[in-house]
Design a protein around this motif. Structure first.
Motif, PDB file in Angstrom:
ATOM      1  N   PRO A 174      46.761  11.311  -5.958  1.00 55.51           N
ATOM      2  CA  PRO A 174      48.119  10.882  -6.333  1.00 55.51           C
ATOM      3  C   PRO A 174      48.491  11.075  -7.802  1.00 55.51           C
ATOM      4  CG  PRO A 174      46.688   8.989  -6.245  1.00 55.51           C
ATOM      5  CD  PRO A 174      45.855  10.176  -5.828  1.00 55.51           C
ATOM      6  N   PHE A 175      48.136  12.222  -8.365  1.00 55.67           N
ATOM      7  CA  PHE A 175      48.537  12.530  -9.737  1.00 55.67           C
ATOM      8  C   PHE A 175      48.755  14.040  -9.831  1.00 55.67           C
ATOM      9  CE2 PHE A 175      44.001  11.442  -9.524  1.00 55.67           C
ATOM     10  CZ  PHE A 175      43.414  12.684  -9.733  1.00 55.67           C
ATOM     11  N   VAL A 234      41.431  18.164 -13.665  1.00 52.32           N
ATOM     12  CA  VAL A 234      40.528  18.133 -14.796  1.00 52.32           C
ATOM     13  C   VAL A 234      39.769  16.818 -14.748  1.00 52.32           C
ATOM     14  CG1 VAL A 234      40.369  18.183 -17.290  1.00 52.32           C
ATOM     15  CG2 VAL A 234      42.095  19.556 -16.127  1.00 52.32           C
ATOM     16  N   VAL A 235      38.471  16.918 -14.622  1.00 50.70           N
ATOM     17  CA  VAL A 235      37.615  15.741 -14.581  1.00 50.70           C
ATOM     18  C   VAL A 235      36.573  15.904 -15.673  1.00 50.70           C
ATOM     19  CG1 VAL A 235      35.965  14.437 -13.209  1.00 50.70           C
ATOM     20  CG2 VAL A 235      37.940  15.478 -12.098  1.00 50.70           C
ATOM     21  N   GLY A 236      36.286  14.838 -16.354  1.00 53.63           N
ATOM     22  CA  GLY A 236      35.200  14.880 -17.317  1.00 53.63           C
ATOM     23  C   GLY A 236      35.666  15.098 -18.728  1.00 53.63           C
ATOM     24  N   PRO A 237      34.724  15.250 -19.605  1.00 49.02           N
ATOM     25  CA  PRO A 237      33.316  15.439 -19.300  1.00 49.02           C
ATOM     26  C   PRO A 237      32.656  14.143 -18.815  1.00 49.02           C
ATOM     27  CG  PRO A 237      33.609  15.326 -21.671  1.00 49.02           C
ATOM     28  CD  PRO A 237      34.979  15.268 -21.055  1.00 49.02           C
ATOM     29  N   GLY A 274      46.048  16.709  -9.242  1.00 47.50           N
ATOM     30  CA  GLY A 274      45.475  16.771  -7.907  1.00 47.50           C
ATOM     31  C   GLY A 274      46.367  17.492  -6.916  1.00 47.50           C
ATOM     32  N   ASN A 275      47.395  18.136  -7.407  1.00 46.52           N
ATOM     33  CA  ASN A 275      48.344  18.860  -6.561  1.00 46.52           C
ATOM     34  C   ASN A 275      48.584  20.245  -7.140  1.00 46.52           C
ATOM     35  OD1 ASN A 275      49.620  16.859  -4.466  1.00 46.52           O
ATOM     36  ND2 ASN A 275      49.244  15.699  -6.336  1.00 46.52           N
ATOM     37  N   PRO A 276      49.127  21.173  -6.348  1.00 40.53           N
ATOM     38  CA  PRO A 276      49.377  22.521  -6.859  1.00 40.53           C
ATOM     39  C   PRO A 276      50.229  22.501  -8.130  1.00 40.53           C
ATOM     40  CG  PRO A 276      49.657  22.499  -4.501  1.00 40.53           C
ATOM     41  CD  PRO A 276      49.493  21.063  -4.929  1.00 40.53           C
ATOM     42  N   TRP A 277      49.941  23.472  -8.978  1.00 41.26           N
ATOM     43  CA  TRP A 277      50.646  23.603 -10.244  1.00 41.26           C
ATOM     44  C   TRP A 277      52.123  23.870 -10.003  1.00 41.26           C
ATOM     45  CZ3 TRP A 277      53.235  27.694 -12.700  1.00 41.26           C
ATOM     46  CH2 TRP A 277      53.519  27.485 -14.045  1.00 41.26           C
ATOM     47  N   ARG A 278      52.947  23.168 -10.767  1.00 42.79           N
ATOM     48  CA  ARG A 278      54.392  23.405 -10.767  1.00 42.79           C
ATOM     49  C   ARG A 278      54.838  23.538 -12.205  1.00 42.79           C
ATOM     50  NH1 ARG A 278      57.427  18.929  -7.423  1.00 42.79           N
ATOM     51  NH2 ARG A 278      58.488  19.101  -9.393  1.00 42.79           N
ATOM     52  N   ILE A 320      36.864  19.861  -6.029  1.00 44.07           N
ATOM     53  CA  ILE A 320      37.160  18.864  -4.999  1.00 44.07           C
ATOM     54  C   ILE A 320      38.665  18.667  -4.819  1.00 44.07           C
ATOM     55  CG2 ILE A 320      37.025  16.846  -6.513  1.00 44.07           C
ATOM     56  CD1 ILE A 320      35.741  17.158  -2.899  1.00 44.07           C
ATOM     57  N   PHE A 321      39.442  18.883  -5.889  1.00 49.25           N
ATOM     58  CA  PHE A 321      40.894  18.739  -5.766  1.00 49.25           C
ATOM     59  C   PHE A 321      41.443  19.684  -4.706  1.00 49.25           C
ATOM     60  CE2 PHE A 321      41.785  17.209 -10.404  1.00 49.25           C
ATOM     61  CZ  PHE A 321      40.986  16.101 -10.195  1.00 49.25           C
ATOM     62  N   GLY A 322      40.918  20.924  -4.658  1.00 45.80           N
ATOM     63  CA  GLY A 322      41.363  21.894  -3.671  1.00 45.80           C
ATOM     64  C   GLY A 322      41.022  21.479  -2.252  1.00 45.80           C
ATOM     65  N   PHE A 323      39.797  20.985  -2.057  1.00 42.01           N
ATOM     66  CA  PHE A 323      39.394  20.535  -0.719  1.00 42.01           C
ATOM     67  C   PHE A 323      40.271  19.379  -0.246  1.00 42.01           C
ATOM     68  CE2 PHE A 323      35.715  23.157  -1.137  1.00 42.01           C
ATOM     69  CZ  PHE A 323      35.353  23.424   0.168  1.00 42.01           C
TER      70      PHE A 323
END
Length: 149
Positions: free
Chosen positions: A118-119, A1-4, A122-126, A106-109
């Motif tokens: 590193p948060f 989640v980035v933004g707004p 930015g990684n797959p949902w758990r 961009i997180f997926g790429f």
């Protein structure tokens, strides 16, 4: 989640990241353009990106990994002059597709290229421990309800 982010913040955030240099063969495969039935000044688009990390990524060597994103939706909201006043991106429609761990934008790429952020976002949902516990309680209550019926 980035933004707004406003326009200036977005451009500043993108300065340090050369996406096209990192993924020169990238193709977003935009399709399914549609006008929102409830907001006539909004257009929704579906994307299923693919690209290979053959250029420097976040200052490191290319991973040479191909990235295949899940289908994602984005939207553009326009003002009366036809200028974009809001853009949303990276809303994953099916996280089981592709090799981004279900991440969009961009997180997926970054994740699929081997450079996850590193948060947690930015990684797959758990599933969190609390959520697992909540699901456990729900199953127990459902079983108890079935037993009493």
């Amino acid at each position: 989640v980035v933004g707004p982010l406003n326009r200036g913040q977005l451009l500043e955030a993108l300065k340090g990241f050369d996406f096209i240099g990192a993924f020169p063969d990238h193709n977003t495969h935009f399709h399914h353009f549609r006008v929102d039935l409830f907001e006539e000044n909004r257009v929704w688009v579906t994307a299923r990106g693919i690209g290979t990390n053959t250029g420097k990524l976040l200052g490191g060597k290319p991973s040479k990994k191909q990235v295949i994103t899940p289908p994602q939706t984005l939207s553009l909201k326009f003002n009366e002059k036809g200028q974009i006043r809001k853009m949303t991106v990276g809303y994953v429609m099916d996280r089981s597709v592709g090799n981004t761990g279900g991440l969009g934008g961009i997180f997926g790429f970054l994740y699929a290229a081997g450079k996850p952020l590193p948060f947690p976002e930015g990684n797959p949902w758990r599933m969190s421990k609390r959520y697992r516990f909540f699901n456990f309680l729900n199953r127990m209550m459902s079983r108890k309800k079935k037993e009493t019926n």
